[in-house]
Scaffold this motif. Structure first.
Motif, PDB file in Angstrom:
ATOM      1  N   ALA A   6       0.844  -1.197   0.000  1.00  0.00           N
ATOM      2  CA  ALA A   6       0.000   0.000   0.000  1.00  0.00           C
ATOM      3  C   ALA A   6       0.878   1.246   0.000  1.00  0.00           C
ATOM      4  O   ALA A   6       1.796   1.362   0.812  1.00  0.00           O
ATOM      5  CB  ALA A   6      -0.919   0.008   1.221  1.00  0.00           C
ATOM      6  N   PHE A   8       0.912   5.418   0.220  1.00  0.00           N
ATOM      7  CA  PHE A   8       0.112   6.491   0.809  1.00  0.00           C
ATOM      8  C   PHE A   8       0.556   7.839   0.262  1.00  0.00           C
ATOM      9  O   PHE A   8       1.598   7.956  -0.366  1.00  0.00           O
ATOM     10  CB  PHE A   8       0.252   6.463   2.335  1.00  0.00           C
ATOM     11  CG  PHE A   8      -0.311   5.209   2.943  1.00  0.00           C
ATOM     12  CD1 PHE A   8      -1.603   5.181   3.434  1.00  0.00           C
ATOM     13  CD2 PHE A   8       0.451   4.051   3.011  1.00  0.00           C
ATOM     14  CE1 PHE A   8      -2.132   4.018   3.982  1.00  0.00           C
ATOM     15  CE2 PHE A   8      -0.062   2.880   3.559  1.00  0.00           C
ATOM     16  CZ  PHE A   8      -1.370   2.873   4.044  1.00  0.00           C
ATOM     17  N   ALA A  17      -1.116   4.802   9.743  1.00  0.00           N
ATOM     18  CA  ALA A  17      -1.664   3.508   9.315  1.00  0.00           C
ATOM     19  C   ALA A  17      -0.955   2.368  10.040  1.00  0.00           C
ATOM     20  O   ALA A  17      -1.603   1.425  10.509  1.00  0.00           O
ATOM     21  CB  ALA A  17      -1.524   3.350   7.802  1.00  0.00           C
ATOM     22  N   GLN A  56      -8.581  -1.952   4.689  1.00  0.00           N
ATOM     23  CA  GLN A  56      -9.430  -0.895   4.132  1.00  0.00           C
ATOM     24  C   GLN A  56     -10.389  -0.343   5.178  1.00  0.00           C
ATOM     25  O   GLN A  56     -10.559   0.864   5.303  1.00  0.00           O
ATOM     26  CB  GLN A  56     -10.232  -1.429   2.949  1.00  0.00           C
ATOM     27  CG  GLN A  56      -9.432  -1.598   1.687  1.00  0.00           C
ATOM     28  CD  GLN A  56     -10.322  -2.101   0.577  1.00  0.00           C
ATOM     29  OE1 GLN A  56     -10.625  -3.283   0.501  1.00  0.00           O
ATOM     30  NE2 GLN A  56     -10.750  -1.209  -0.274  1.00  0.00           N
ATOM     31  N   ILE A  66      -5.504   5.664   1.068  1.00  0.00           N
ATOM     32  CA  ILE A  66      -4.467   4.878   0.389  1.00  0.00           C
ATOM     33  C   ILE A  66      -4.393   5.398  -1.042  1.00  0.00           C
ATOM     34  O   ILE A  66      -5.420   5.549  -1.705  1.00  0.00           O
ATOM     35  CB  ILE A  66      -4.820   3.383   0.379  1.00  0.00           C
ATOM     36  CG1 ILE A  66      -4.953   2.844   1.810  1.00  0.00           C
ATOM     37  CG2 ILE A  66      -3.780   2.593  -0.417  1.00  0.00           C
ATOM     38  CD1 ILE A  66      -5.508   1.428   1.883  1.00  0.00           C
ATOM     39  N   ILE A  69      -2.553   0.459  -4.400  1.00  0.00           N
ATOM     40  CA  ILE A  69      -2.159  -0.837  -3.834  1.00  0.00           C
ATOM     41  C   ILE A  69      -1.649  -1.714  -4.974  1.00  0.00           C
ATOM     42  O   ILE A  69      -2.253  -1.783  -6.041  1.00  0.00           O
ATOM     43  CB  ILE A  69      -3.326  -1.551  -3.119  1.00  0.00           C
ATOM     44  CG1 ILE A  69      -3.798  -0.726  -1.920  1.00  0.00           C
ATOM     45  CG2 ILE A  69      -2.890  -2.946  -2.663  1.00  0.00           C
ATOM     46  CD1 ILE A  69      -4.953  -1.345  -1.163  1.00  0.00           C
TER      47      ILE A  69
END
Length: 87
Positions: A6, A8, A17, A56, A66, A69
């Motif tokens: 992921a 960001f 996160a 999520q 996010i 991914i």
């Protein structure tokens, strides 16, 4: 073994996160963004594909966006995955 990566929008989101996901017992690693994904410096979070829904949900509840991914397959190849749901 497949892993999701992921990406960001800022390091602030990565750190927040990480904190939230670890508190929820989500197994993860914070890693540099792989060069195959982006030449930019930055950090990303990796986690198991089966944890996507939980990741999520936790991040959405905390209003952490996010950016993208990717899935890293067994051969080490990254491919972007569709993951956003229309709410």
């Amino acid at each position: 073994m497949e892993a999701y990566v992921a990406i960001f929008f800022s390091i602030h989101y990565v750190l927040k996160a990480e904190q939230l996901l670890k508190a929820a017992n989500i197994s993860l690693d914070v890693v540099p963004v792989p060069r195959e994904i982006s030449g930019d410096c930055g950090m990303a979070i990796t986690f198991a594909p089966e944890q996507l829904a939980a990741v999520q949900s936790i991040l959405a509840a905390a209003d952490i966006a996010i950016a993208r991914i990717f899935c890293k397959d067994a051969e080490g190849v990254f491919r972007e995955i569709p993951w956003k749901t229309d709410s």
